[in-house]
Design an enzyme around this catalytic site. Structure first.
Site, PDB file in Angstrom:
ATOM      1  N   ASP A   1     -25.584  10.178   4.459  1.00 52.42           N
ATOM      2  CA  ASP A   1     -26.284   8.943   5.004  1.00 52.42           C
ATOM      3  C   ASP A   1     -27.557   9.118   5.765  1.00 52.42           C
ATOM      4  O   ASP A   1     -28.573   8.384   5.871  1.00 52.42           O
ATOM      5  CB  ASP A   1     -24.988   8.128   5.804  1.00 52.42           C
ATOM      6  CG  ASP A   1     -24.560   8.822   7.026  1.00 52.42           C
ATOM      7  OD1 ASP A   1     -24.704  10.018   7.208  1.00 52.42           O
ATOM      8  OD2 ASP A   1     -23.698   8.253   7.600  1.00 52.42           O
TER       9      ASP A   1
ATOM     10  N   SER B   1     -20.691  10.796   3.272  1.00 50.47           N
ATOM     11  CA  SER B   1     -21.132  11.249   4.627  1.00 50.47           C
ATOM     12  C   SER B   1     -20.278  12.234   5.428  1.00 50.47           C
ATOM     13  O   SER B   1     -19.715  11.802   6.611  1.00 50.47           O
ATOM     14  CB  SER B   1     -21.598  10.034   5.527  1.00 50.47           C
ATOM     15  OG  SER B   1     -22.321   9.454   4.820  1.00 50.47           O
TER      16      SER B   1
ATOM     17  N   ARG C   1     -15.656  20.364   5.770  1.00 52.14           N
ATOM     18  CA  ARG C   1     -14.463  19.698   6.308  1.00 52.14           C
ATOM     19  C   ARG C   1     -14.533  18.401   6.436  1.00 52.14           C
ATOM     20  O   ARG C   1     -15.834  17.824   6.501  1.00 52.14           O
ATOM     21  CB  ARG C   1     -14.610  20.467   7.790  1.00 52.14           C
ATOM     22  CG  ARG C   1     -15.793  20.155   8.454  1.00 52.14           C
ATOM     23  CD  ARG C   1     -16.056  20.805  10.011  1.00 52.14           C
ATOM     24  NE  ARG C   1     -17.519  20.526  10.351  1.00 52.14           N
ATOM     25  CZ  ARG C   1     -18.221  21.449  10.300  1.00 52.14           C
ATOM     26  NH1 ARG C   1     -17.770  22.912   9.805  1.00 52.14           N
ATOM     27  NH2 ARG C   1     -19.656  21.423  10.670  1.00 52.14           N
TER      28      ARG C   1
HETATM   29  C1  BGC Z   1     -20.562  13.680   9.402  1.00 49.01           C
HETATM   30  C2  BGC Z   1     -21.938  13.466   8.952  1.00 49.01           C
HETATM   31  C3  BGC Z   1     -22.478  12.087   8.863  1.00 49.01           C
HETATM   32  C4  BGC Z   1     -22.336  11.582  10.321  1.00 49.01           C
HETATM   33  C5  BGC Z   1     -22.694  10.141  10.224  1.00 49.01           C
HETATM   34  C6  BGC Z   1     -20.387  12.931  10.782  1.00 49.01           C
HETATM   35  O1  BGC Z   1     -19.161  12.795  10.847  1.00 49.01           O
HETATM   36  O2  BGC Z   1     -20.105  14.870   9.226  1.00 49.01           O
HETATM   37  O3  BGC Z   1     -22.152  13.623   7.377  1.00 49.01           O
HETATM   38  O4  BGC Z   1     -23.811  11.982   8.659  1.00 49.01           O
HETATM   39  O5  BGC Z   1     -20.940  11.819  10.498  1.00 49.01           O
HETATM   40  O6  BGC Z   1     -22.136   9.209   9.523  1.00 49.01           O
END
Ligand code: BGC
Length: 500
Positions: A233, A180, A195
């Site tokens: 996620d 995620s 990133r």
């Molecule tokens: C991430 C996402 C993720 C979200 C919730 C963010 O910091 O970049 O990919 O879906 O957090 O977990």
């Protein structure tokens, strides 16, 4: 005036200096009226800083919608609007046994998911808390840890009984990996990390294919798993929620980080036109909208506390929207306000406050606990401050802390509503309405978070905002990942696999 052993007050020393005192044992009655008034005055100041008017929300939604559209036009935007190679909705009849590994912001989870069809499933799982060190060590080491935990889990769960993994010698189980963090994808079993977010900073990972890195670790530990799909996620939440509730059109996470995914028509994604994917197909978009307003800071109402949170983070300028909303940061915002009042001599005079002065010492869970304290005396808040920070509070201060938590929590929920509203308005979901599957610690545990999102949607859209209803999503990173792996296997078997 002799310094009383109880109460707050000030004495003028012979030198002309004023010495303020604030003892540890006073009750409300001992407080001079001015102190209560001072707290009320400060609260008014924070109210004006943290309150979002409906008009301001509508301006944010407009800018947000433009940003989402721009991200579909071309590659490399700050809000990257990532096509996930998850094509269309699940049928609800996906079946089989799948492994799911979920590397989230706080925990690593390994699961065995049995999809039973008709929207039903069973899940067995183990959870490991990630340490702050693990979030900064070399990337390959982090993936090695994931592979090692998966291996242990499989070893513990292979067997004949129900709920156990039936694995013939030499056989492998299909694996969905929920990772995620923003990754650009050329196909579903690939993902180049754009990133790190949520405080992760593992070197040698940004710019690398994390699917490849994880496959390498799986081989190293000889894990009997066949890597099928890499998803985020939110995409998992979207698919899992739709698997059980087909009215779902958006999947959101409001936890350590924040983000959303929805299903887009391929014809409306100009940046992937050249791939020759059927124009009537649909693909899930991982918005990665936690990055909204990053670097430029044009649209979001950032206070000086938000600026400090940003500047002292390991990624200054980035994830601007997420830093106002998500569970990783709310406690820190509150702590910075408290520290300001300590520095101004308003709070905790004469007490040792070094425990409160440590960055990230104030957990977002404390805001939830404060808001839900059911006692008149606010005993929960007494407990938090004495137990974790060794400082004594008066009732007036506790009432102030509770009100402050409410301001910060409410702003987070109303800003969360803006992101949902931007997708709703871009996709034209308002009239017919839609369900939004939402998950994450804030959404699930913060009292009133969902109600405040719903209030915010009405502030943005008027009464029609009631057509948009969030609900507690199915487990996206476990069940969703398994359903996506099942959908991908099926596409592969039918020769529909997109491999660019
Ligand atoms: C991430 C996402 C993720 C979200 C919730 C963010 O910091 O970049 O990919 O879906 O957090 O977990």
């Amino acid at each position: 005036m002799p310094a009383s052993r109880r109460g707050s007050g000030a004495v003028t020393l012979p030198t002309g200096q004023t010495l303020a005192f604030h003892t540890r044992t006073q009750d409300e009655e001992d407080l001079p009226h001015a102190t209560k008034k001072t707290m009320a005055d400060h609260l008014r100041k924070y109210e004006s800083l943290f309150t979002l008017t409906p008009q301001r929300m509508r301006m944010i939604v407009d800018a947000f919608k433009d940003t989402l559209e721009a991200g579909l036009e071309k590659h490399g935007n700050t809000v990257p609007m990532i096509p996930t190679y998850v094509f269309g909705w699940p049928t609800g009849n996906e079946t089989g046994e799948y492994l799911a590994v979920d590397l989230g912001g706080t925990n690593l989870r390994v699961c065995l998911v049995t999809l039973q069809g008709a929207g039903k499933f069973e899940i067995t799982q183990s959870k490991y808390r990630l340490t702050e060190e693990q979030k900064q060590e070399d990337g390959q080491k982090l993936f090695d840890f994931c592979a090692e935990c998966l291996k242990t889990f499989i070893d513990q769960h292979v067997g004949e009984e129900p709920g156990m993994i039936n694995l013939k010698p030499g056989a492998k189980l299909p694996l969905g990996f929920t990772f995620s963090y923003p990754c650009s994808q050329d196909r579903i079993d690939h993902g180049e990390l754009i990133r790190w977010t949520k405080g992760f900073g593992n070197p040698n990972t940004e710019g690398h294919d994390v699917a490849e890195m994880f496959r390498k670790s799986l081989q190293k530990y000889d894990v009997p798993a066949d890597f099928i799909s890499l998803t985020c996620d939110t995409t998992g939440t979207l698919i899992a929620s739709h698997y059980v509730n087909p009215k779902t059109k958006i999947g959101c996470i409001f936890g350590t980080g924040c983000n959303a995914a929805y299903m887009e028509k391929v014809v409306d994604i100009p940046k992937i036109k050249h791939l020759g994917i059927a124009q009537d197909a649909e693909v899930a978009i991982n918005c990665e909208y936690g990055a909204f307003d990053s670097f430029e800071h044009e649209h979001l109402p950032r206070t000086k506390y938000d600026q400090v949170v940003d500047e002292t983070s390991n990624k200054p300028g980035e994830q601007a929207y997420e830093k106002l909303i998500s569970g990783r940061y709310l406690g820190e915002i509150m702590r910075l306000v408290i520290c300001e009042l300590i520095d101004e001599g308003v709070l905790f005079l004469g007490q040792e406050t070094y425990k409160l002065e440590k960055a990230y010492a104030f957990d977002t869970a404390f805001l939830s606990l404060m808001e839900s304290d059911p006692t008149d005396e606010l005993l929960m808040i007494i407990g938090i401050f004495t137990h974790f920070f060794a400082v004594e509070t008066t009732l007036a201060e506790r009432q102030f802390f509770r009100a402050l938590a409410k301001l910060i929590g409410r702003r987070a929920a109303r800003l969360s509503a803006c992101g949902i509203a931007a997708i709703v308005s871009k996709m034209g979901y308002l009239e017919e309405g839609c369900s939004v599957g939402a998950d994450g610690s804030l959404y699930n545990k913060y009292p009133g978070f969902a109600d405040r999102i719903h209030e915010g949607l009405v502030d943005v859209f008027g009464d029609k905002g009631r057509n948009i209803v969030t609900y507690h999503a199915e487990d996206g990173s476990g069940v969703g990942s398994a359903v996506i792996a099942a959908m991908t296997k099926d596409r592969k078997e039918k020769g529909l696999y997109v491999n660019v």
